[in-house]
Design a protein around this motif. Structure first.
Motif, mmCIF file in Angstrom:
data_model
loop_
_atom_site.group_PDB
_atom_site.id
_atom_site.type_symbol
_atom_site.label_atom_id
_atom_site.label_comp_id
_atom_site.label_asym_id
_atom_site.label_seq_id
_atom_site.Cartn_x
_atom_site.Cartn_y
_atom_site.Cartn_z
ATOM 1 N N THR A 167 24.790 -20.718 9.545
ATOM 2 C CA THR A 167 24.835 -20.352 10.961
ATOM 3 C C THR A 167 23.408 -20.192 11.487
ATOM 4 O O THR A 167 22.467 -19.960 10.728
ATOM 5 N N ASN B 210 20.836 -22.739 21.848
ATOM 6 C CA ASN B 210 20.497 -22.808 20.423
ATOM 7 C C ASN B 210 19.773 -24.105 20.090
ATOM 8 O O ASN B 210 18.905 -24.124 19.213
ATOM 9 N N ILE C 152 26.121 -27.941 19.351
ATOM 10 C CA ILE C 152 25.709 -26.541 19.339
ATOM 11 C C ILE C 152 25.415 -26.103 20.761
ATOM 12 O O ILE C 152 25.250 -26.934 21.659
ATOM 13 N N ALA C 153 25.363 -24.811 20.950
ATOM 14 C CA ALA C 153 25.098 -24.290 22.290
ATOM 15 C C ALA C 153 23.740 -24.792 22.783
ATOM 16 O O ALA C 153 22.782 -24.862 22.003
ATOM 17 N N GLN D 38 25.975 -18.803 15.425
ATOM 18 C CA GLN D 38 26.806 -19.984 15.653
ATOM 19 C C GLN D 38 26.853 -20.842 14.390
ATOM 20 O O GLN D 38 25.810 -21.137 13.785
#
Length: 208
Positions: free
Chosen positions: A96, A136, A132-133, A100
């Protein structure tokens, strides 16, 4: 059979059932008490985990929020108990970043860990074009340009304890290992084929 005799017969059956139920309850209580006393005397300890190293083969952020990664980690696990064995029924490893998940789950085969035994696992964890965000993605790009990325290598699964011939029910196991990886600094890593291995020797947090 008279009504009086029938009533007496029913009363006897009722008393027998009551005595049987009471006996079963007492037996169950004695067994439970014995297990609790044994458990208290043995004082079971959680397994200990250490993230020994991580080898980075691919770690690439493409577009603002797409990540492709291929990492091999080496995890050391030790059972500190003298008289308790541990069954790892299920164990999944993944990475992670900022809470995330950025790789898929990699399953470690079920294994039994005896008293004071040690296991060393070296699974590959990877993800191809994982969304991914956006924040991020930007943070990862910035971290890589700064020369270091802080990942978390996590292991989730189920374990059972074995005391003598008795095996308990399943308990959830959660392991969290910080992995500070100095990307791009070959002076702190070892070139392994197409990857770079970083020695970490990082203790992990374990909860059961």
């Amino acid at each position: 059979m008279s009504e009086k005799e029938c009533t007496l017969h029913k009363d006897k059956r009722k008393k027998m059932l009551q005595r049987l139920c009471a006996g079963l309850l007492i037996l169950a209580f004695i067994i439970l008490l014995a297990i609790l006393i044994t458990w208290a005397v043995l004082q079971p300890k959680k397994p200990r985990f250490i993230l020994q190293d991580a080898t980075i083969f691919i770690f690439n952020v493409s577009a603002p929020n797409i990540l492709t990664a291929n990492i091999q980690v080496t995890v050391y696990s030790r059972n500190p108990n003298d008289q308790i064995g541990i069954y790892y029924d299920k164990l999944d490893v993944y990475a992670t970043y900022h809470s995330q998940q950025i790789t898929y789950y990699t399953a470690i085969p079920p294994v039994y860990q005896g008293h004071k035994d040690v296991n060393v696992w070296s699974p590959f964890i990877y993800g191809n074009n994982v969304p991914i965000a956006p924040y991020n993605g930007l943070a990862l790009t910035q971290d890589q340009s700064n020369g270091a990325v802080q990942l978390m290598i996590k292991m989730n699964g189920r374990v059972k304890w074995k005391v003598g011939t008795v095996t308990t029910g399943r308990y959830h196991l959660h392991v969290t290992c910080p992995a500070y990886i100095p990307f791009g600094n070959k002076n702190t890593g070892i070139v392994i084929g197409t990857g770079i291995k970083y020695q970490l020797s990082q203790s992990c947090k374990v909860s059961v």
